[in-house]
Write a protein that holds these residues in place. Structure first.
Motif, PDB file in Angstrom:
ATOM      1  N   GLY A   3       0.656  -1.138  -0.122  1.00 44.73           N
ATOM      2  CA  GLY A   3       0.104  -0.045   0.035  1.00 44.73           C
ATOM      3  C   GLY A   3       0.840   1.298  -0.072  1.00 44.73           C
ATOM      4  N   ILE A   4       2.225   1.188  -0.186  1.00 44.61           N
ATOM      5  CA  ILE A   4       2.974   2.393  -0.050  1.00 44.61           C
ATOM      6  C   ILE A   4       2.676   3.527  -1.153  1.00 44.61           C
ATOM      7  CG2 ILE A   4       4.768   1.268  -1.491  1.00 44.61           C
ATOM      8  CD1 ILE A   4       5.159   3.678   1.296  1.00 44.61           C
ATOM      9  N   ASP A   5       2.192   2.801  -2.470  1.00 44.62           N
ATOM     10  CA  ASP A   5       1.829   3.836  -3.370  1.00 44.62           C
ATOM     11  C   ASP A   5       0.636   4.305  -3.137  1.00 44.62           C
ATOM     12  OD1 ASP A   5       4.028   2.631  -5.104  1.00 44.62           O
ATOM     13  OD2 ASP A   5       2.956   1.253  -6.037  1.00 44.62           O
ATOM     14  N   GLU A   6      -0.197   3.770  -2.593  1.00 47.46           N
ATOM     15  CA  GLU A   6      -1.404   4.608  -2.269  1.00 47.46           C
ATOM     16  C   GLU A   6      -0.944   5.615  -1.087  1.00 47.46           C
ATOM     17  OE1 GLU A   6      -5.358   5.572  -2.449  1.00 47.46           O
ATOM     18  OE2 GLU A   6      -4.322   4.102  -3.465  1.00 47.46           O
ATOM     19  N   VAL A   7      -0.206   5.244  -0.059  1.00 50.24           N
ATOM     20  CA  VAL A   7       0.162   6.419   0.756  1.00 50.24           C
ATOM     21  C   VAL A   7       0.758   7.326   0.192  1.00 50.24           C
ATOM     22  CG1 VAL A   7       1.658   6.596   2.922  1.00 50.24           C
ATOM     23  CG2 VAL A   7       0.254   4.663   2.648  1.00 50.24           C
ATOM     24  N   ARG A   8       1.860   7.169  -0.817  1.00 50.25           N
ATOM     25  CA  ARG A   8       2.516   8.290  -1.377  1.00 50.25           C
ATOM     26  C   ARG A   8       1.554   9.095  -2.318  1.00 50.25           C
ATOM     27  NH1 ARG A   8       7.617   4.960  -3.745  1.00 50.25           N
ATOM     28  NH2 ARG A   8       8.917   4.830  -1.900  1.00 50.25           N
ATOM     29  N   LYS A   9       0.599   8.340  -2.977  1.00 48.11           N
ATOM     30  CA  LYS A   9      -0.644   9.038  -3.708  1.00 48.11           C
ATOM     31  C   LYS A   9      -1.313  10.151  -2.821  1.00 48.11           C
ATOM     32  CE  LYS A   9      -2.714   6.910  -6.774  1.00 48.11           C
ATOM     33  NZ  LYS A   9      -3.649   6.110  -7.387  1.00 48.11           N
ATOM     34  N   LEU A  10      -1.632   9.745  -1.474  1.00 49.03           N
ATOM     35  CA  LEU A  10      -2.457  10.396  -0.626  1.00 49.03           C
ATOM     36  C   LEU A  10      -1.444  11.418  -0.293  1.00 49.03           C
ATOM     37  CD1 LEU A  10      -4.247   7.861   1.518  1.00 49.03           C
ATOM     38  CD2 LEU A  10      -5.201   9.500  -0.031  1.00 49.03           C
ATOM     39  N   HIS A  11      -0.404  11.331   0.159  1.00 48.36           N
ATOM     40  CA  HIS A  11       0.885  12.260   0.728  1.00 48.36           C
ATOM     41  C   HIS A  11       0.839  13.325  -0.496  1.00 48.36           C
ATOM     42  CE1 HIS A  11       3.921  14.083   2.505  1.00 48.36           C
ATOM     43  NE2 HIS A  11       4.985  14.170   1.479  1.00 48.36           N
ATOM     44  N   GLY A  12       0.912  12.982  -1.579  1.00 47.90           N
ATOM     45  CA  GLY A  12       1.123  13.836  -2.796  1.00 47.90           C
ATOM     46  C   GLY A  12      -0.151  14.836  -2.811  1.00 47.90           C
ATOM     47  N   ALA A  13      -1.254  14.268  -2.572  1.00 51.68           N
ATOM     48  CA  ALA A  13      -2.614  14.911  -2.780  1.00 51.68           C
ATOM     49  C   ALA A  13      -2.666  16.093  -1.711  1.00 51.68           C
ATOM     50  CB  ALA A  13      -3.933  14.078  -2.723  1.00 51.68           C
ATOM     51  N   LYS A  14      -2.191  15.402  -0.427  1.00 52.73           N
ATOM     52  CA  LYS A  14      -2.030  16.465   0.686  1.00 52.73           C
ATOM     53  C   LYS A  14      -1.160  17.546   0.474  1.00 52.73           C
ATOM     54  CE  LYS A  14      -5.158  14.576   3.649  1.00 52.73           C
ATOM     55  NZ  LYS A  14      -6.336  15.160   3.921  1.00 52.73           N
ATOM     56  N   CYS A  15      -0.074  17.408  -0.094  1.00 51.27           N
ATOM     57  CA  CYS A  15       1.005  18.253  -0.216  1.00 51.27           C
ATOM     58  C   CYS A  15       0.553  19.446  -1.207  1.00 51.27           C
ATOM     59  CB  CYS A  15       2.182  17.678  -0.743  1.00 51.27           C
ATOM     60  SG  CYS A  15       2.835  16.906   0.527  1.00 51.27           S
ATOM     61  N   ALA A  16      -0.231  18.878  -2.240  1.00 48.82           N
ATOM     62  CA  ALA A  16      -1.112  19.701  -3.187  1.00 48.82           C
ATOM     63  C   ALA A  16      -1.902  20.677  -2.604  1.00 48.82           C
ATOM     64  CB  ALA A  16      -1.621  18.631  -4.360  1.00 48.82           C
ATOM     65  N   GLU A  17      -2.777  19.668  -1.932  1.00 52.39           N
ATOM     66  CA  GLU A  17      -3.798  20.769  -1.030  1.00 52.39           C
ATOM     67  C   GLU A  17      -3.339  21.649  -0.272  1.00 52.39           C
ATOM     68  OE1 GLU A  17      -6.200  17.998   0.991  1.00 52.39           O
ATOM     69  OE2 GLU A  17      -7.071  17.111  -0.537  1.00 52.39           O
ATOM     70  N   GLN A  18      -2.079  21.141   0.343  1.00 51.12           N
ATOM     71  CA  GLN A  18      -1.270  22.295   1.324  1.00 51.12           C
ATOM     72  C   GLN A  18      -0.953  23.550   0.637  1.00 51.12           C
ATOM     73  OE1 GLN A  18       1.645  20.371   3.624  1.00 51.12           O
ATOM     74  NE2 GLN A  18       0.021  19.072   4.835  1.00 51.12           N
ATOM     75  N   ARG A  19      -0.336  23.262  -0.511  1.00 53.84           N
ATOM     76  CA  ARG A  19       0.427  24.242  -1.685  1.00 53.84           C
ATOM     77  C   ARG A  19      -0.887  25.073  -1.956  1.00 53.84           C
ATOM     78  NH1 ARG A  19       3.634  20.034  -3.377  1.00 53.84           N
ATOM     79  NH2 ARG A  19       2.196  19.479  -5.014  1.00 53.84           N
ATOM     80  N   ALA A  20      -2.021  24.312  -2.376  1.00 55.17           N
ATOM     81  CA  ALA A  20      -3.260  25.158  -3.040  1.00 55.17           C
ATOM     82  C   ALA A  20      -3.751  26.084  -1.621  1.00 55.17           C
ATOM     83  CB  ALA A  20      -4.178  24.298  -3.260  1.00 55.17           C
ATOM     84  N   ALA A  21      -3.600  25.548  -0.489  1.00 60.16           N
ATOM     85  CA  ALA A  21      -3.954  26.424   0.628  1.00 60.16           C
ATOM     86  C   ALA A  21      -3.234  27.493   0.807  1.00 60.16           C
ATOM     87  CB  ALA A  21      -4.304  25.470   1.946  1.00 60.16           C
ATOM     88  N   ALA A  22      -1.722  27.140   0.862  1.00 59.56           N
ATOM     89  CA  ALA A  22      -1.128  28.283   1.094  1.00 59.56           C
ATOM     90  C   ALA A  22      -1.003  29.182  -0.001  1.00 59.56           C
ATOM     91  CB  ALA A  22       0.603  27.761   1.375  1.00 59.56           C
ATOM     92  N   GLU A  23      -1.178  28.948  -1.210  1.00 59.31           N
ATOM     93  CA  GLU A  23      -1.524  30.136  -2.253  1.00 59.31           C
ATOM     94  C   GLU A  23      -2.864  30.994  -1.826  1.00 59.31           C
ATOM     95  OE1 GLU A  23      -0.455  32.127  -5.590  1.00 59.31           O
ATOM     96  OE2 GLU A  23       0.644  30.818  -4.635  1.00 59.31           O
ATOM     97  N   ALA A  24      -3.754  30.003  -1.486  1.00 63.49           N
ATOM     98  CA  ALA A  24      -4.984  30.869  -1.165  1.00 63.49           C
ATOM     99  C   ALA A  24      -4.743  31.810  -0.105  1.00 63.49           C
ATOM    100  CB  ALA A  24      -5.963  29.780  -1.072  1.00 63.49           C
ATOM    101  N   HIS A  25      -3.931  31.302   0.889  1.00 62.51           N
ATOM    102  CA  HIS A  25      -3.863  32.300   2.110  1.00 62.51           C
ATOM    103  C   HIS A  25      -3.000  33.406   1.700  1.00 62.51           C
ATOM    104  CE1 HIS A  25      -2.858  33.222   6.024  1.00 62.51           C
ATOM    105  NE2 HIS A  25      -1.628  33.301   5.887  1.00 62.51           N
ATOM    106  N   ARG A  26      -2.074  33.234   0.731  1.00 63.14           N
ATOM    107  CA  ARG A  26      -1.273  34.290   0.337  1.00 63.14           C
ATOM    108  C   ARG A  26      -2.129  35.282  -0.648  1.00 63.14           C
ATOM    109  NH1 ARG A  26       2.622  30.262  -0.477  1.00 63.14           N
ATOM    110  NH2 ARG A  26       2.103  29.992  -2.593  1.00 63.14           N
ATOM    111  N   GLU A  27      -2.857  34.807  -1.381  1.00 61.55           N
ATOM    112  CA  GLU A  27      -3.724  35.532  -2.070  1.00 61.55           C
ATOM    113  C   GLU A  27      -4.789  36.274  -1.138  1.00 61.55           C
ATOM    114  OE1 GLU A  27      -5.810  37.296  -5.399  1.00 61.55           O
ATOM    115  OE2 GLU A  27      -3.789  36.368  -5.226  1.00 61.55           O
ATOM    116  N   LEU A  28      -5.308  35.750  -0.309  1.00 58.01           N
ATOM    117  CA  LEU A  28      -6.177  36.368   0.697  1.00 58.01           C
ATOM    118  C   LEU A  28      -5.457  37.513   1.527  1.00 58.01           C
ATOM    119  CD1 LEU A  28      -8.224  33.448   2.324  1.00 58.01           C
ATOM    120  CD2 LEU A  28      -8.892  35.270   0.806  1.00 58.01           C
TER     121      LEU A  28
END
Length: 235
Positions: A3-28
């Motif tokens: 299940g490491i691939d699934e974990v990596r996939k979830l980790h990548g998604a979370k990182c993307a969400e964090q980057r998006a949230a950070a970008e949204a925060h900077r925009e705000l």
């Protein structure tokens, strides 16, 4: 490691969400800074508006004052009031002189208002109404002698009135010709009028070429033209 691939996939998604949230925060944050800057500008504009409104009120008050002054010093203001006040005195003095010159045949009246031709309104004016035994007539319809007597009476009356109001005196009156437009009765009346106002002047000088008028005045300066030039003799 299953299940490491699934974990990596979830980790990548979370990182993307964090980057998006950070970008949204900077925009705000950027938008919040823009809004704060705009609010500061609005506060400054509000203060500027208050100052401009204050200046506008002061200017409006000044404009009203100048409008009142314009009316007061205009043709319908103080000068009209002065004219209204002096006209009876001027009319009385002029008619007093005309009585002597015309045996009460001529009289003048000053009119300051009349009805408008195109409407029912009243307009300000200054008309000189002249009347004789036949009624009122326009100034242009009077003879040259009559017009001269009218002019003479008004001018002398106006000069005396202005002098009195200025606290001064009209010391000299000069009549340059004018007698030639008069008939015998008019000449006698004009001489009588000059004699009647002689106490108001230190010197009355009447210039004429009519020989018969010479004896009407006690003092004369006769000027005779000779080959050597003009010669003046005090009589």
């Amino acid at each position: 490691l299953e299940g490491i691939d699934e974990v990596r996939k979830l980790h990548g998604a979370k990182c993307a969400e964090q980057r998006a949230a950070a970008e949204a925060h900077r925009e705000l944050e950027r938008r919040r800074g823009e809004i704060r800057r705009r609010l500061n500008e609005l506060d400054e504009q509000a203060e500027e508006k208050k100052e401009l409104e204050k200046q506008a009120a002061e200017l409006s008050s000044t404009i009203d004052a100048y409008r009142e002054l314009t009316t007061a010093f205009g043709r319908d203001g103080i000068q009209a009031m002065i004219i209204e006040n002096i006209l009876p005195e001027l009319e009385h003095e002029a008619n007093r002189l005309l009585e002597r010159m015309t045996s009460r045949q001529l009289a003048i009246q000053f009119r300051t208002t009349r009805e408008a031709v195109s409407s029912d309104s009243i307009i300000e004016t200054l008309d000189i109404i002249i009347s004789d035994e036949d009624g009122q007539r326009p100034y242009q319809l009077f003879s040259g002698g009559e017009a001269f007597r009218i002019d003479f009476a008004i001018r002398v009356a106006l000069a005396k009135l202005l002098a009195r109001r200025a606290g001064a005196s009209v010391e000299t009156l000069i009549i340059d010709e004018g007698f030639g437009t008069q008939d015998q009765q008019g000449r006698d009346g004009l001489v009588e009028a000059l004699q009647s106002v002689s106490g108001d002047f230190d010197l009355i000088l009447a210039i004429t070429h009519i020989d018969e008028l010479r004896d009407q005045f006690p003092n004369r300066i006769e000027i005779v033209k000779t080959a050597e030039g003009s010669r003046a003799t005090v009589i």
